[in-house]
Design an enzyme around this catalytic site. Structure first.
Site, PDB file in Angstrom:
ATOM      1  CG  ASP A 175      -2.619   7.575  -1.512  1.00 35.42           C
ATOM      2  OD1 ASP A 175      -3.718   7.005  -1.590  1.00 35.42           O
ATOM      3  OD2 ASP A 175      -1.687   7.169  -0.775  1.00 35.42           O
ATOM      4  CG  HIS A 200      -2.624   8.903   2.594  1.00 37.55           C
ATOM      5  ND1 HIS A 200      -3.119   9.399   3.792  1.00 37.55           N
ATOM      6  CD2 HIS A 200      -3.493   7.943   2.201  1.00 37.55           C
ATOM      7  CE1 HIS A 200      -4.221   8.762   4.109  1.00 37.55           C
ATOM      8  NE2 HIS A 200      -4.482   7.866   3.158  1.00 37.55           N
ATOM      9  CD  GLU A 228      -2.820   2.881  -2.810  1.00 38.90           C
ATOM     10  OE1 GLU A 228      -3.682   3.749  -2.572  1.00 38.90           O
ATOM     11  OE2 GLU A 228      -1.753   2.789  -2.157  1.00 38.90           O
ATOM     12  CE  LYS A 270      -6.260  10.222   0.189  1.00 36.97           C
ATOM     13  NZ  LYS A 270      -6.739   8.973   0.865  1.00 36.97           N
ATOM     14  CG  ASP A 273      -0.143  -0.517   5.795  1.00 34.29           C
ATOM     15  OD1 ASP A 273      -0.177   0.023   4.672  1.00 34.29           O
ATOM     16  OD2 ASP A 273      -0.880  -0.177   6.728  1.00 34.29           O
ATOM     17  CD  GLU A 287      -7.573   6.993  -1.969  1.00 37.22           C
ATOM     18  OE1 GLU A 287      -8.339   7.672  -1.270  1.00 37.22           O
ATOM     19  OE2 GLU A 287      -6.831   6.104  -1.509  1.00 37.22           O
ATOM     20  CG  HIS A 293      -1.787   0.974   1.553  1.00 39.21           C
ATOM     21  ND1 HIS A 293      -2.052   1.407   2.833  1.00 39.21           N
ATOM     22  CD2 HIS A 293      -2.587   1.682   0.739  1.00 39.21           C
ATOM     23  CE1 HIS A 293      -2.983   2.332   2.797  1.00 39.21           C
ATOM     24  NE2 HIS A 293      -3.323   2.520   1.535  1.00 39.21           N
ATOM     25  NE  ARG A 294      -1.239   5.269   2.489  1.00 39.49           N
ATOM     26  CZ  ARG A 294      -1.512   5.671   3.717  1.00 39.49           C
ATOM     27  NH1 ARG A 294      -0.568   6.228   4.460  1.00 39.49           N
ATOM     28  NH2 ARG A 294      -2.708   5.531   4.230  1.00 39.49           N
TER      29      ARG A 294
END
Length: 305
Positions: free
Chosen positions: A96, A109, A94, A171, A289, A169, A67-68
């Site tokens: 943001d 993020h 992935e 935001k 994570d 994503e 994630h991220r």
């Protein structure tokens, strides 16, 4: 909003889902996701199945990026974390994206830079140059001192050098013009077919549907949708990304979306018990994570191990 601004860097500055159906374990993909193949004739024809990759056989090795990016090894949403994620044999990563005050899409993020840099202030009230001057790595470790907040353009250039895909994503609420800027960057980098745009905001998803129609979409939801199939379909999305609470309270949700060829992903799970429960529900993706731990767990629980 600001007009289309394409951040240009010099050479030194251009830093660079396991597919499981119930009762089956297959390979993992990135995004911090473990994507699970949706089985059945209808699913084979679905855009979701096409975007999320070839269905894997049970027991194939799984390697998951986080994630991220791979935030277990490098500061989140930095080139270092994203490079680590893309370095493995996975399919998705992935990240943001937010807009700076001068209209540059950047990877971060939070609404502010306070948690992940040595600066303070709102992202949308700072110029790209101001954000670029911040240290986005020292908070994680001295090894990553001097890491920058990347632009979306940098990330897309990095992605283009790989064979991977990305879930981005958006935001907050994005205007149609802002989404058009992202679509232009995707077109210029040749990454339209390798990106899924995701958002919690209906306005952003509607803007993506009208101003980036050739880019796949996914709905992020913290609460149960009133009519999941209708609402996901209404914006032309290929998947719902939600949490364990929603899925536990709505045991028929996964099947109802799968029946019409739509995917279901779950965020953000970091423990074996939650992974097992998610796979038992037949989800198509797990956002985590702790990608290395999930990868190892999937390998240990694969048939024949």
């Amino acid at each position: 909003m600001a007009t289309h601004y394409r951040a240009r860097m010099n050479g030194s500055d251009r830093v660079a889902l396991q597919v499981v159906r119930r009762g089956m374990t297959a390979s993992a993909m990135t995004l911090g996701l473990v994507l699970v193949p949706i089985l059945g004739p209808a699913a084979e024809r679905s855009t979701a199945a096409t975007m999320f990759g070839t269905l894997r056989a049970p027991g194939e090795p799984a390697l998951i990026a986080g994630h991220r990016g791979d935030r277990s090894t490098a500061p989140e949403n930095t080139i270092a974390a994203l490079t680590a994620a893309l370095a493995g044999p996975m399919v998705f990563v992935e990240t943001d994206v937010r807009l700076t005050s001068d209209g540059v899409p950047v990877l971060i993020h939070d609404e502010t830079v306070d948690r992940t840099t040595n600066g303070t202030g709102r992202v949308d009230e700072m110029t790209f140059a101001e954000l670029r001057s911040l240290d986005a790595g020292s908070w994680f470790s001295s090894v990553h001192s001097g890491e920058h907040i990347p632009s979306l353009e940098e990330f897309l250039d990095l992605l283009a050098e790989s064979r991977k895909k990305a879930m981005i994503e958006l935001k907050g609420v994005w205007s149609p013009e802002a989404v058009s800027l992202v679509d232009s960057l995707l077109a210029e980098s040749g990454m339209r077919s390798r990106v899924v745009l995701a958002s919690f905001e209906p306005e952003t998803l509607a803007a993506a549907q009208s101003h980036a129609p050739s880019v796949e979409r996914a709905i992020l939801g913290r609460e149960m949708l009133t009519d999941p199939v209708a609402e996901v379909s209404a914006v032309g999305a290929i998947a719902l990304i939600t949490n364990a609470k929603v899925l536990a309270a709505n045991p028929g949700l996964v099947d109802s979306l799968h029946d019409v060829g739509l995917g279901v992903l779950i965020y953000t799970l970091n423990e074996e018990q939650s992974w097992a429960e998610a796979l038992a529900m037949g989800v198509d993706g797990i956002i985590t994570d702790t990608p290395s731990s999930l990868d190892g767990w999937l390998a240990d629980t694969a048939p024949g191990t």
